[in-house]
Design a protein around this motif. Sequence first.
Motif, mmCIF file in Angstrom:
data_model
loop_
_atom_site.group_PDB
_atom_site.id
_atom_site.type_symbol
_atom_site.label_atom_id
_atom_site.label_comp_id
_atom_site.label_asym_id
_atom_site.label_seq_id
_atom_site.Cartn_x
_atom_site.Cartn_y
_atom_site.Cartn_z
ATOM 1 N N PHE A 11 0.829 -1.198 0.000
ATOM 2 C CA PHE A 11 0.000 0.000 0.000
ATOM 3 C C PHE A 11 0.872 1.260 0.000
ATOM 4 O O PHE A 11 1.515 1.589 1.002
ATOM 5 N N ILE A 12 0.906 1.947 -1.142
ATOM 6 C CA ILE A 12 1.694 3.170 -1.308
ATOM 7 C C ILE A 12 0.731 4.334 -1.523
ATOM 8 O O ILE A 12 -0.155 4.257 -2.383
ATOM 9 N N SER A 13 0.886 5.376 -0.745
ATOM 10 C CA SER A 13 0.029 6.558 -0.879
ATOM 11 C C SER A 13 0.777 7.673 -1.603
ATOM 12 O O SER A 13 2.007 7.625 -1.756
ATOM 13 N N GLU A 14 0.040 8.697 -2.019
ATOM 14 C CA GLU A 14 0.658 9.863 -2.652
ATOM 15 C C GLU A 14 1.668 10.510 -1.710
ATOM 16 O O GLU A 14 2.735 10.955 -2.136
ATOM 17 N N ASN A 15 1.330 10.557 -0.415
ATOM 18 C CA ASN A 15 2.236 11.171 0.563
ATOM 19 C C ASN A 15 3.537 10.393 0.695
ATOM 20 O O ASN A 15 4.583 10.967 1.020
ATOM 21 N N ASP A 16 3.475 9.088 0.448
ATOM 22 C CA ASP A 16 4.696 8.272 0.491
ATOM 23 C C ASP A 16 5.636 8.620 -0.660
ATOM 24 O O ASP A 16 6.838 8.353 -0.592
ATOM 25 N N LEU A 17 5.075 9.220 -1.709
ATOM 26 C CA LEU A 17 5.828 9.442 -2.936
ATOM 27 C C LEU A 17 6.376 10.853 -3.101
ATOM 28 O O LEU A 17 7.465 11.034 -3.650
ATOM 29 N N ASN A 18 5.638 11.872 -2.664
ATOM 30 C CA ASN A 18 5.991 13.238 -3.073
ATOM 31 C C ASN A 18 6.982 13.965 -2.183
ATOM 32 O O ASN A 18 7.333 15.118 -2.453
ATOM 33 N N ASN A 19 7.430 13.331 -1.090
ATOM 34 C CA ASN A 19 8.457 13.926 -0.228
ATOM 35 C C ASN A 19 8.102 15.351 0.211
ATOM 36 O O ASN A 19 8.963 16.225 0.305
ATOM 37 N N GLY A 20 6.826 15.569 0.476
ATOM 38 C CA GLY A 20 6.400 16.881 0.946
ATOM 39 C C GLY A 20 6.233 17.919 -0.145
ATOM 40 O O GLY A 20 5.951 19.087 0.139
ATOM 41 N N ASN A 21 6.418 17.508 -1.407
ATOM 42 C CA ASN A 21 6.249 18.425 -2.532
ATOM 43 C C ASN A 21 5.139 17.896 -3.435
ATOM 44 O O ASN A 21 5.403 17.158 -4.381
ATOM 45 N N PRO A 22 3.887 18.269 -3.166
ATOM 46 C CA PRO A 22 2.759 17.716 -3.924
ATOM 47 C C PRO A 22 2.780 18.064 -5.397
ATOM 48 O O PRO A 22 2.075 17.437 -6.186
ATOM 49 N N LYS A 23 3.580 19.055 -5.803
ATOM 50 C CA LYS A 23 3.642 19.454 -7.202
ATOM 51 C C LYS A 23 4.721 18.709 -7.985
ATOM 52 O O LYS A 23 4.843 18.867 -9.189
ATOM 53 N N ALA A 24 5.510 17.889 -7.289
ATOM 54 C CA ALA A 24 6.601 17.170 -7.958
ATOM 55 C C ALA A 24 6.053 16.155 -8.961
ATOM 56 O O ALA A 24 5.016 15.532 -8.734
ATOM 57 N N GLN A 25 6.754 16.012 -10.089
ATOM 58 C CA GLN A 25 6.417 14.971 -11.059
ATOM 59 C C GLN A 25 6.980 13.645 -10.537
ATOM 60 O O GLN A 25 8.192 13.496 -10.383
ATOM 61 N N ILE A 26 6.088 12.706 -10.248
ATOM 62 C CA ILE A 26 6.477 11.449 -9.615
ATOM 63 C C ILE A 26 7.061 10.493 -10.656
ATOM 64 O O ILE A 26 6.467 10.256 -11.713
ATOM 65 N N THR A 27 8.208 9.917 -10.329
ATOM 66 C CA THR A 27 8.896 8.984 -11.221
ATOM 67 C C THR A 27 9.157 7.670 -10.484
ATOM 68 O O THR A 27 8.814 7.521 -9.306
ATOM 69 N N ARG A 28 9.800 6.749 -11.186
ATOM 70 C CA ARG A 28 10.125 5.466 -10.549
ATOM 71 C C ARG A 28 11.040 5.650 -9.344
ATOM 72 O O ARG A 28 11.005 4.850 -8.408
ATOM 73 N N ALA A 29 11.863 6.696 -9.359
ATOM 74 C CA ALA A 29 12.750 6.947 -8.220
ATOM 75 C C ALA A 29 11.946 7.195 -6.949
ATOM 76 O O ALA A 29 12.348 6.774 -5.852
ATOM 77 N N HIS A 30 10.809 7.875 -7.081
ATOM 78 C CA HIS A 30 9.954 8.111 -5.915
ATOM 79 C C HIS A 30 9.390 6.788 -5.389
ATOM 80 O O HIS A 30 9.313 6.575 -4.171
ATOM 81 N N PHE A 31 8.973 5.920 -6.296
ATOM 82 C CA PHE A 31 8.462 4.614 -5.878
ATOM 83 C C PHE A 31 9.569 3.796 -5.206
ATOM 84 O O PHE A 31 9.327 3.102 -4.215
ATOM 85 N N SER A 32 10.773 3.885 -5.755
ATOM 86 C CA SER A 32 11.906 3.178 -5.168
ATOM 87 C C SER A 32 12.140 3.623 -3.730
ATOM 88 O O SER A 32 12.289 2.792 -2.816
ATOM 89 N N ASN A 33 12.153 4.927 -3.498
ATOM 90 C CA ASN A 33 12.365 5.445 -2.144
ATOM 91 C C ASN A 33 11.252 5.011 -1.204
ATOM 92 O O ASN A 33 11.500 4.683 -0.034
ATOM 93 N N ALA A 34 10.013 5.010 -1.717
ATOM 94 C CA ALA A 34 8.884 4.592 -0.882
ATOM 95 C C ALA A 34 9.019 3.124 -0.482
ATOM 96 O O ALA A 34 8.782 2.760 0.687
ATOM 97 N N LEU A 35 9.405 2.279 -1.432
ATOM 98 C CA LEU A 35 9.566 0.854 -1.134
ATOM 99 C C LEU A 35 10.674 0.621 -0.103
ATOM 100 O O LEU A 35 10.556 -0.254 0.766
ATOM 101 N N ILE A 36 11.735 1.410 -0.195
ATOM 102 C CA ILE A 36 12.828 1.304 0.786
ATOM 103 C C ILE A 36 12.350 1.756 2.161
ATOM 104 O O ILE A 36 12.578 1.076 3.178
ATOM 105 N N ASN A 37 11.669 2.902 2.200
ATOM 106 C CA ASN A 37 11.189 3.439 3.481
ATOM 107 C C ASN A 37 10.174 2.515 4.150
ATOM 108 O O ASN A 37 10.083 2.462 5.382
#
Length: 290
Positions: free
Chosen positions: A128-154
């Motif tokens: 279960f990955i949420s938008e908040n898990d992905l955007n690192n506090g920047n809701p305007k950021a363009q989300i990429t695979r790197a964001h998903f990678s960081n979320a999976l690690i965290n």
Amino acid sequence: MNKISGYIDLHTHSTSSDGTYSPTDVAVLAKQASLSLIALTDHDTMAGVNECFKKGLRLGLFVIPGVEMSCVYEEKEIHILGYLLSTSFSQDKPDIPKEIFSDLDFFAKERADRNTEIIKRFKKDGIFISENDLNNGNPKAQITRAHFSNALINMGVVKNKKEAFEKYLEYGGKYIPVKNITTYRCMEFLTRHNFFISLAHPFQYKFSEKELENLLLHLKDLGLKGIEVYHSTHSSSDINKLNSLAQKLDLLPTGGSDFHGNNKPGLYIGRGYGDLKIPASIFNDILNSN
């Protein structure tokens, strides 16, 4: 713009997409690295360009408005760099036409829809990955695979980025659907707005020599002008091969580190993994060709 000297970096990312440094900090790091010019090339967005340009102006650093677009060629995702070289400049920012930002909203929506699908695919398998898990506090950021990678690690699903990409984040795999944006749609946008267009990191797509040449010919028919010869992942042999290919196809070499901050550890702006040097003559040749 006057002739540039020294060294440059035409491929950098900020927190507007999947970099870990703000656009302001990217400019500061570039100046600290003694670069004379950079291009900010976030994924499918130019939201950070004005901020980076403004800081660069104060530091005596040229900042070129850029973008890195994603599209599909023969079921593979490829990346294309666009540089706005004919942009006029006001006192503290480049005068980027509003139409460019409105057109980029289309690509941002496509990316957002794809990310929603990725989240659904993970959810089906109990991740279960949420938008908040992905955007690192920047809701305007363009989300990429790197964001998903960081979320999976965290979340403790994987131990590192290598495991995240190999197990979950391969293009066209179980969790990452192929994008809907074609080369035609991407190139139409870039040519209509008079970007100088270059194929990013050409060896990352793992095409054969003939397949890569066919891709370049296809893109050249659509307005391609350059090829990223200099990149952090390219060896001296790679650079020689790409320079020869650029000459053969009448394309201009471009170059950049592909800096992402902590999302690519050990890769430094302007220097790549330590020995990358991109002479300003590369950019001057591009300017002279326009």
